[in-house]
Design a protein around this motif. Structure first.
Motif, PDB file in Angstrom:
ATOM      1  N   LEU A  64       0.865  -1.175   0.000  1.00  0.00           N
ATOM      2  CA  LEU A  64       0.000   0.000   0.000  1.00  0.00           C
ATOM      3  C   LEU A  64       0.904   1.228   0.000  1.00  0.00           C
ATOM      4  O   LEU A  64       1.824   1.317   0.816  1.00  0.00           O
ATOM      5  CB  LEU A  64      -0.903  -0.010   1.240  1.00  0.00           C
ATOM      6  N   VAL A  65       0.666   2.160  -0.906  1.00  0.00           N
ATOM      7  CA  VAL A  65       1.462   3.382  -1.003  1.00  0.00           C
ATOM      8  C   VAL A  65       0.571   4.560  -0.617  1.00  0.00           C
ATOM      9  O   VAL A  65      -0.516   4.729  -1.169  1.00  0.00           O
ATOM     10  CB  VAL A  65       2.013   3.570  -2.436  1.00  0.00           C
ATOM     11  N   THR A  66       1.038   5.356   0.351  1.00  0.00           N
ATOM     12  CA  THR A  66       0.247   6.471   0.878  1.00  0.00           C
ATOM     13  C   THR A  66       1.112   7.721   0.956  1.00  0.00           C
ATOM     14  O   THR A  66       2.339   7.638   0.835  1.00  0.00           O
ATOM     15  CB  THR A  66      -0.288   6.144   2.284  1.00  0.00           C
ATOM     16  N   PRO A  67       0.512   8.897   1.201  1.00  0.00           N
ATOM     17  CA  PRO A  67       1.307  10.104   1.432  1.00  0.00           C
ATOM     18  C   PRO A  67       2.182   9.957   2.672  1.00  0.00           C
ATOM     19  O   PRO A  67       1.886   9.163   3.569  1.00  0.00           O
ATOM     20  CB  PRO A  67       0.255  11.199   1.629  1.00  0.00           C
ATOM     21  N   GLY A  68       3.236  10.718   2.743  1.00  0.00           N
ATOM     22  CA  GLY A  68       4.226  10.585   3.812  1.00  0.00           C
ATOM     23  C   GLY A  68       3.722  10.845   5.204  1.00  0.00           C
ATOM     24  O   GLY A  68       4.273  10.326   6.173  1.00  0.00           O
ATOM     25  N   GLN A  69       2.665  11.637   5.368  1.00  0.00           N
ATOM     26  CA  GLN A  69       2.185  11.958   6.709  1.00  0.00           C
ATOM     27  C   GLN A  69       1.187  10.940   7.246  1.00  0.00           C
ATOM     28  O   GLN A  69       0.753  11.033   8.379  1.00  0.00           O
ATOM     29  CB  GLN A  69       1.547  13.363   6.728  1.00  0.00           C
ATOM     30  N   ARG A  70       0.809   9.930   6.462  1.00  0.00           N
ATOM     31  CA  ARG A  70      -0.203   8.953   6.883  1.00  0.00           C
ATOM     32  C   ARG A  70       0.359   8.044   7.967  1.00  0.00           C
ATOM     33  O   ARG A  70       1.455   7.502   7.846  1.00  0.00           O
ATOM     34  CB  ARG A  70      -0.629   8.128   5.676  1.00  0.00           C
ATOM     35  N   HIS A  71      -0.393   7.849   9.033  1.00  0.00           N
ATOM     36  CA  HIS A  71       0.055   7.020  10.157  1.00  0.00           C
ATOM     37  C   HIS A  71      -0.146   5.542   9.847  1.00  0.00           C
ATOM     38  O   HIS A  71      -1.063   5.166   9.116  1.00  0.00           O
ATOM     39  CB  HIS A  71      -0.728   7.402  11.423  1.00  0.00           C
ATOM     40  N   ASP A  72       0.698   4.696  10.425  1.00  0.00           N
ATOM     41  CA  ASP A  72       0.649   3.260  10.168  1.00  0.00           C
ATOM     42  C   ASP A  72      -0.657   2.620  10.633  1.00  0.00           C
ATOM     43  O   ASP A  72      -1.179   1.718   9.992  1.00  0.00           O
ATOM     44  CB  ASP A  72       1.816   2.552  10.847  1.00  0.00           C
TER      45      ASP A  72
END
Length: 105
Positions: A64-72
């Motif tokens: 899964l690829v998300t924006p850098g600020q997204r929490h785990d």
């Protein structure tokens, strides 16, 4: 004795070049930029976060690829729902591991 199916999840941040965001001179958000481009801000600047689920032998099962600020924690459920391991014979693919391990994040 039956073996248990262990899945490990984790993530890492990949820094993007400062010009990758294409936000313009003032650093503002472009209205024509789609939200699903997975380019966001982290403490170090523009970044992308890659979440990975793998089995006990380090074989990747889901990404899964998300924006850098997204929490785990926000992405853990979505990542686990993407796991599909087909059987060699007939039957539905395996999608519910017996155990899941992750770090504190």
């Amino acid at each position: 004795m039956a073996s248990t199916w262990l899945v490990q999840i984790g993530s890492t941040i990949v820094r993007a070049h400062q010009h990758a965001a294409a936000t313009g001179r003032k650093g503002g958000h472009r209205p024509d930029e789609p939200d699903d481009h997975a380019l966001g801000r982290s403490r170090g600047g523009p970044a992308t976060k890659i979440h990975l689920a793998c089995d006990g032998e380090a074989r990747p099962l889901a990404v899964l690829v998300t924006p850098g600020q997204r929490h785990d924690n926000v992405c853990a459920q979505t990542l686990l729902e993407r796991i599909r391991v087909p059987y060699s014979g007939p039957g539905r693919p395996r999608c519910r591991p017996a155990q899941v391990t992750a770090d504190k994040a």
